[in-house]
Enzyme design. Structure first.
Site, PDB file in Angstrom:
ATOM      1  N   GLY A  31       0.654  -3.527 -11.873  1.00 53.55           N
ATOM      2  CA  GLY A  31       1.138  -2.784 -13.031  1.00 53.55           C
ATOM      3  C   GLY A  31       0.448  -1.440 -13.174  1.00 53.55           C
ATOM      4  O   GLY A  31      -0.115  -0.917 -12.220  1.00 53.55           O
ATOM      5  N   HIS A  37       3.448   3.555  -6.769  1.00 49.99           N
ATOM      6  CA  HIS A  37       4.209   2.307  -6.848  1.00 49.99           C
ATOM      7  C   HIS A  37       5.717   2.589  -6.755  1.00 49.99           C
ATOM      8  O   HIS A  37       6.450   1.872  -6.078  1.00 49.99           O
ATOM      9  CB  HIS A  37       3.960   1.611  -8.188  1.00 49.99           C
ATOM     10  N   GLY A 147       1.249   0.190   0.154  1.00 49.84           N
ATOM     11  CA  GLY A 147       0.870   1.598   0.264  1.00 49.84           C
ATOM     12  C   GLY A 147      -0.258   1.806   1.274  1.00 49.84           C
ATOM     13  O   GLY A 147      -1.217   1.043   1.304  1.00 49.84           O
ATOM     14  N   GLN A 148      -0.128   2.860   2.058  1.00 51.31           N
ATOM     15  CA  GLN A 148      -1.197   3.289   2.979  1.00 51.31           C
ATOM     16  C   GLN A 148      -2.485   3.591   2.204  1.00 51.31           C
ATOM     17  O   GLN A 148      -3.581   3.484   2.756  1.00 51.31           O
ATOM     18  CB  GLN A 148      -0.708   4.532   3.743  1.00 51.31           C
ATOM     19  N   MET A 184      -2.896   9.016  -5.946  1.00 54.94           N
ATOM     20  CA  MET A 184      -2.563   8.367  -7.216  1.00 54.94           C
ATOM     21  C   MET A 184      -3.140   6.962  -7.225  1.00 54.94           C
ATOM     22  O   MET A 184      -3.136   6.266  -6.216  1.00 54.94           O
ATOM     23  CB  MET A 184      -1.061   8.328  -7.402  1.00 54.94           C
TER      24      MET A 184
HETATM   25  P1  AMP Z   1      -1.940  -1.927  -7.091  1.00 60.23           P
HETATM   26  O1  AMP Z   1      -1.079  -1.990  -8.314  1.00 60.23           O
HETATM   27  O2  AMP Z   1      -3.053  -0.951  -7.188  1.00 60.23           O
HETATM   28  O3  AMP Z   1      -2.359  -3.293  -6.609  1.00 60.23           O
HETATM   29  O4  AMP Z   1      -1.010  -1.354  -5.941  1.00 60.23           O
HETATM   30  C1  AMP Z   1       0.219  -1.951  -5.620  1.00 60.23           C
HETATM   31  C2  AMP Z   1       0.752  -1.317  -4.357  1.00 60.23           C
HETATM   32  O5  AMP Z   1       0.949   0.076  -4.573  1.00 60.23           O
HETATM   33  C3  AMP Z   1      -0.210  -1.458  -3.174  1.00 60.23           C
HETATM   34  O6  AMP Z   1       0.541  -1.723  -1.995  1.00 60.23           O
HETATM   35  C4  AMP Z   1      -0.844  -0.096  -3.129  1.00 60.23           C
HETATM   36  O7  AMP Z   1      -1.317   0.262  -1.838  1.00 60.23           O
HETATM   37  C5  AMP Z   1       0.319   0.787  -3.533  1.00 60.23           C
HETATM   38  N1  AMP Z   1      -0.171   2.088  -4.002  1.00 60.23           N
HETATM   39  C6  AMP Z   1      -1.132   2.322  -4.930  1.00 60.23           C
HETATM   40  N2  AMP Z   1      -1.366   3.645  -5.033  1.00 60.23           N
HETATM   41  C7  AMP Z   1      -0.555   4.255  -4.135  1.00 60.23           C
HETATM   42  C8  AMP Z   1      -0.334   5.614  -3.763  1.00 60.23           C
HETATM   43  N3  AMP Z   1      -1.005   6.623  -4.322  1.00 60.23           N
HETATM   44  N4  AMP Z   1       0.573   5.869  -2.806  1.00 60.23           N
HETATM   45  C9  AMP Z   1       1.263   4.862  -2.217  1.00 60.23           C
HETATM   46  N5  AMP Z   1       1.115   3.568  -2.527  1.00 60.23           N
HETATM   47  C10 AMP Z   1       0.210   3.255  -3.469  1.00 60.23           C
END
Ligand code: AMP
Length: 280
Positions: A31, A37, A147-148, A184
């Protein structure tokens, strides 16, 4: 867009799509959605018939002194953003729904989880692997989008999918950045305006490391260049700045591609970033 909160309701929402042989794209998140995201959701929208996003702040992946309680939560806004990005189903379970009393099975993440983030955050990747394995079983997606930005997490998930023969295609999407280069992250919300400016040091260090490698510098020299950039910024404490092999996260042997990875604490907020380098 449907919002479901239980495994049963998720199954009911997906049944007609499975019967119709629709392809299912899945984006797991915690979230506090941002453009990073949303880029994953848009990629899933382009490639799949049904797009499922999960919103679950997974306690298993937080250490005892980490920010589980403070982690930003903004469900109403998230639902609005998810809908705008073309999501069909939001799975937003409670902790009790995901881990009913008595739950104790865990996935042990592959060896790639041990260095760097694994060293800084003991148990983190086991928690990630466990929740992602459970979510994969609940959603049974054809494709799952990551995400990378969280490169070591990607390597952990790819290893888990391979080692446990999980029938899903892992799709990795590029890191989405602010105009000044800051990757981000939901955790950027913790930064004061002064810290927000200092936080660009991660990107500046990666760029400097990349430039050094492009000019023919050795990997250790590029690592030193990144460290020096971080250390020149006040209020920022370096975690690590390394040139690694993107599948093992150990030292690159120079024949495989190089991934520059960095972690630093800006005030009390720990941030990570990385930059794949094509020139070996
Ligand atoms: P999180 O909510 O932080 O667990 O992230 C969920 C997904 O979004 C994961 O696969 C992250 O790698 C991806 N994600 C988070 N930040 C970025 C970003 N700046 N660019 C691309 N993908 C992202």
């Amino acid at each position: 867009m449907k919002v479901v909160r239980t495994e049963g309701a998720l199954r009911d929402a997906l049944t007609p799509h499975r019967r119709a042989d629709h392809s299912i794209g899945f984006v797991p998140t915690m979230g506090a959605l941002h453009e990073g995201h949303l880029s994953l959701l848009r990629a899933a929208r382009l490639e799949c018939d049904v797009v499922v996003v999960s919103i679950f702040v997974n306690p298993l992946q937080f250490g005892p002194r980490e920010d589980l309680a403070a982690y930003p939560r903004s469900e109403e806004r998230d639902l609005h953003l998810a809908e705008g990005a073309g999501t069909d189903i939001v799975f937003a379970p409670t902790t009790e729904e995901m881990y009913p009393a008595g739950t104790s099975t865990m996935v042990t993440a592959a060896d790639v989880a041990l260095p760097l983030e694994g060293e800084a955050r003991p148990g983190h990747f086991d928690g990630v692997a466990t929740v992602v394995a459970k979510l994969f079983n609940q959603v049974q997606p054809h494709k799952a989008y990551f995400g990378q930005k969280d490169a070591q997490q990607v390597a952990v998930i790819q290893a888990m999918v391979r080692d446990l023969s999980i029938p899903v295609e892992v799709v990795v999407c590029p890191t989405v950045r602010e105009p000044d280069g800051l990757a981000m992250s939901s955790r950027n919300a913790y930064l004061s305006s002064e810290e927000r400016e200092r936080a660009t040091v991660l990107w500046r260090a990666l760029e400097a490391g990349h430039a050094a490698l492009s000019e023919g510098a050795a990997q250790e020299v590029a690592e030193k260049v990144m460290e020096d950039v971080v250390e020149s910024e006040t209020g920022v404490v370096l975690g690590y700045a390394r040139a690694v092999d993107p599948t093992t996260f150990g030292p690159s042997d120079g024949t495989s591609p190089i991934l520059l990875v960095i972690a630093a604490r800006v005030g009390s907020t720990r941030l990570i970033d990385n930059l794949p380098v094509s020139e070996a």
